[in-house]
Design a protein around this motif. Structure first.
Motif, PDB file in Angstrom:
ATOM      1  N   GLN A 100       0.834  -1.203   0.000  1.00 16.31           N
ATOM      2  CA  GLN A 100       0.000   0.000   0.000  1.00 16.31           C
ATOM      3  C   GLN A 100       0.867   1.249   0.000  1.00 16.31           C
ATOM      4  OE1 GLN A 100      -2.674  -0.378   3.411  1.00 16.31           O
ATOM      5  NE2 GLN A 100      -4.351  -0.867   2.017  1.00 16.31           N
ATOM      6  N   ARG A 101       0.306   2.305  -0.542  1.00 16.07           N
ATOM      7  CA  ARG A 101       0.993   3.586  -0.498  1.00 16.07           C
ATOM      8  C   ARG A 101       1.104   4.026   0.962  1.00 16.07           C
ATOM      9  NH1 ARG A 101      -1.085   7.924  -4.833  1.00 16.07           N
ATOM     10  NH2 ARG A 101      -0.783   6.037  -6.084  1.00 16.07           N
ATOM     11  N   GLU A 102       2.296   4.484   1.351  1.00 15.46           N
ATOM     12  CA  GLU A 102       2.516   4.864   2.747  1.00 15.46           C
ATOM     13  C   GLU A 102       2.997   6.308   2.839  1.00 15.46           C
ATOM     14  OE1 GLU A 102       5.639   2.594   4.572  1.00 15.46           O
ATOM     15  OE2 GLU A 102       7.088   3.046   2.996  1.00 15.46           O
ATOM     16  N   LEU A 103       2.629   6.933   3.952  1.00 16.76           N
ATOM     17  CA  LEU A 103       3.054   8.304   4.187  1.00 16.76           C
ATOM     18  C   LEU A 103       4.528   8.319   4.579  1.00 16.76           C
ATOM     19  CD1 LEU A 103       2.345  11.332   4.566  1.00 16.76           C
ATOM     20  CD2 LEU A 103       1.858  10.783   6.964  1.00 16.76           C
ATOM     21  N   VAL A 104       5.286   9.171   3.923  1.00 13.67           N
ATOM     22  CA  VAL A 104       6.701   9.346   4.240  1.00 13.67           C
ATOM     23  C   VAL A 104       6.886  10.573   5.132  1.00 13.67           C
ATOM     24  CG1 VAL A 104       8.983   9.816   3.290  1.00 13.67           C
ATOM     25  CG2 VAL A 104       7.437   8.239   2.107  1.00 13.67           C
ATOM     26  N   ALA A 105       6.281  11.681   4.734  1.00 11.21           N
ATOM     27  CA  ALA A 105       6.413  12.920   5.504  1.00 11.21           C
ATOM     28  C   ALA A 105       5.253  13.837   5.158  1.00 11.21           C
ATOM     29  CB  ALA A 105       7.738  13.618   5.210  1.00 11.21           C
ATOM     30  N   ALA A 106       4.874  14.663   6.126  1.00 11.69           N
ATOM     31  CA  ALA A 106       3.777  15.601   5.912  1.00 11.69           C
ATOM     32  C   ALA A 106       4.130  16.937   6.534  1.00 11.69           C
ATOM     33  CB  ALA A 106       2.475  15.061   6.508  1.00 11.69           C
ATOM     34  N   ILE A 107       3.505  17.988   6.002  1.00 17.19           N
ATOM     35  CA  ILE A 107       3.770  19.334   6.516  1.00 17.19           C
ATOM     36  C   ILE A 107       2.493  20.159   6.422  1.00 17.19           C
ATOM     37  CG2 ILE A 107       4.610  20.136   4.251  1.00 17.19           C
ATOM     38  CD1 ILE A 107       6.632  21.896   5.824  1.00 17.19           C
ATOM     39  N   THR A 108       2.192  20.871   7.503  1.00 16.01           N
ATOM     40  CA  THR A 108       1.028  21.745   7.498  1.00 16.01           C
ATOM     41  C   THR A 108       1.402  23.088   6.886  1.00 16.01           C
ATOM     42  OG1 THR A 108       1.516  22.651   9.680  1.00 16.01           O
ATOM     43  CG2 THR A 108       0.193  20.641   9.605  1.00 16.01           C
ATOM     44  N   ARG A 109       0.394  23.932   6.705  1.00 12.43           N
ATOM     45  CA  ARG A 109       0.662  25.221   6.096  1.00 12.43           C
ATOM     46  C   ARG A 109       1.589  26.082   6.965  1.00 12.43           C
ATOM     47  NH1 ARG A 109      -0.787  28.333   2.034  1.00 12.43           N
ATOM     48  NH2 ARG A 109      -0.763  30.610   2.315  1.00 12.43           N
ATOM     49  N   ASP A 110       1.487  25.917   8.277  1.00 13.76           N
ATOM     50  CA  ASP A 110       2.334  26.722   9.153  1.00 13.76           C
ATOM     51  C   ASP A 110       3.674  26.063   9.442  1.00 13.76           C
ATOM     52  OD1 ASP A 110       0.638  25.951  12.328  1.00 13.76           O
ATOM     53  OD2 ASP A 110       1.735  24.706  10.910  1.00 13.76           O
ATOM     54  N   GLY A 111       3.941  24.922   8.772  1.00  9.39           N
ATOM     55  CA  GLY A 111       5.273  24.335   8.857  1.00  9.39           C
ATOM     56  C   GLY A 111       5.453  23.194   9.838  1.00  9.39           C
ATOM     57  N   SER A 112       4.409  22.770  10.510  1.00  6.25           N
ATOM     58  CA  SER A 112       4.540  21.616  11.391  1.00  6.25           C
ATOM     59  C   SER A 112       4.745  20.364  10.553  1.00  6.25           C
ATOM     60  CB  SER A 112       3.277  21.467  12.246  1.00  6.25           C
ATOM     61  OG  SER A 112       3.117  22.579  13.095  1.00  6.25           O
ATOM     62  N   THR A 113       5.649  19.490  11.008  1.00  8.98           N
ATOM     63  CA  THR A 113       6.022  18.324  10.208  1.00  8.98           C
ATOM     64  C   THR A 113       5.791  17.014  10.944  1.00  8.98           C
ATOM     65  OG1 THR A 113       8.311  18.466  10.954  1.00  8.98           O
ATOM     66  CG2 THR A 113       7.756  19.622   8.929  1.00  8.98           C
ATOM     67  N   ASN A 114       5.692  15.958  10.149  1.00  6.82           N
ATOM     68  CA  ASN A 114       5.502  14.617  10.674  1.00  6.82           C
ATOM     69  C   ASN A 114       6.219  13.661   9.736  1.00  6.82           C
ATOM     70  OD1 ASN A 114       4.377  12.515  12.301  1.00  6.82           O
ATOM     71  ND2 ASN A 114       2.828  12.172  10.723  1.00  6.82           N
ATOM     72  N   TYR A 115       6.939  12.679  10.292  1.00  2.00           N
ATOM     73  CA  TYR A 115       7.725  11.753   9.480  1.00  2.00           C
ATOM     74  C   TYR A 115       7.429  10.299   9.838  1.00  2.00           C
ATOM     75  CZ  TYR A 115      10.608  15.838   8.407  1.00  2.00           C
ATOM     76  OH  TYR A 115      11.053  17.076   7.995  1.00  2.00           O
ATOM     77  N   ALA A 116       7.553   9.433   8.855  1.00  2.93           N
ATOM     78  CA  ALA A 116       7.538   8.010   9.124  1.00  2.93           C
ATOM     79  C   ALA A 116       8.800   7.665   9.915  1.00  2.93           C
ATOM     80  CB  ALA A 116       7.509   7.218   7.825  1.00  2.93           C
ATOM     81  N   ASP A 117       8.689   6.697  10.828  1.00  2.00           N
ATOM     82  CA  ASP A 117       9.840   6.340  11.659  1.00  2.00           C
ATOM     83  C   ASP A 117      11.048   5.950  10.810  1.00  2.00           C
ATOM     84  OD1 ASP A 117       7.885   4.730  14.310  1.00  2.00           O
ATOM     85  OD2 ASP A 117       8.422   6.823  13.959  1.00  2.00           O
TER      86      ASP A 117
END
Length: 121
Positions: free
Chosen positions: A44-61
């Motif tokens: 399945q397609r997996e999330l690698v990294a995400a970013i909000t408009r104000d710059g908050s980020t989230n990463y896959a381990d």
């Protein structure tokens, strides 16, 4: 109509770096959350990294400490700096964005066409 276009993929050796770009164009009023996803055959397609408009980020381990996501709101462009690449990072990388189009009353999700990243050992 909104389009997302990725660029920057390619073939590299383990330990090298690549920088992906995702440019959004069209009738854009406001891009909101954006992200990079990876897909390999049979998974399945997996999330690698995400970013909000104000710059908050989230990463896959699996990419924490090696990948950095960023964006330039003035250019409607998102980036993924990938360092210390590993063979397991190989896949098709897609950008995705939640965008409010001009004249629209609700946000929509858009996807790019994908760019291949191949890391050889």
């Amino acid at each position: 109509q909104v389009q997302l276009v990725e660029s920057g993929g390619g073939l590299v050796q383990a330990g090298e770096s690549l920088r992906l770009s995702c440019a959004a164009s069209g009738s854009i009023f406001r891009p909101n959350d954006m992200g990079w996803y990876r897909q390999v055959p049979g998974k399945q397609r997996e999330l690698v990294a995400a970013i909000t408009r104000d710059g908050s980020t989230n990463y896959a381990d699996s990419v924490k400490g090696r990948f950095t996501i960023s964006r330039d709101n003035a250019k409607n462009t998102m980036y993924l700096q990938m360092n210390s690449l590993k063979p397991e990072d190989t896949g098709v990388y897609y950008c995705a964005a939640e965008i409010m189009e001009i004249g629209a009353i609700r946000k929509k999700n858009f996807w790019g066409q994908g760019t291949q990243v191949t890391v050889s050992s």
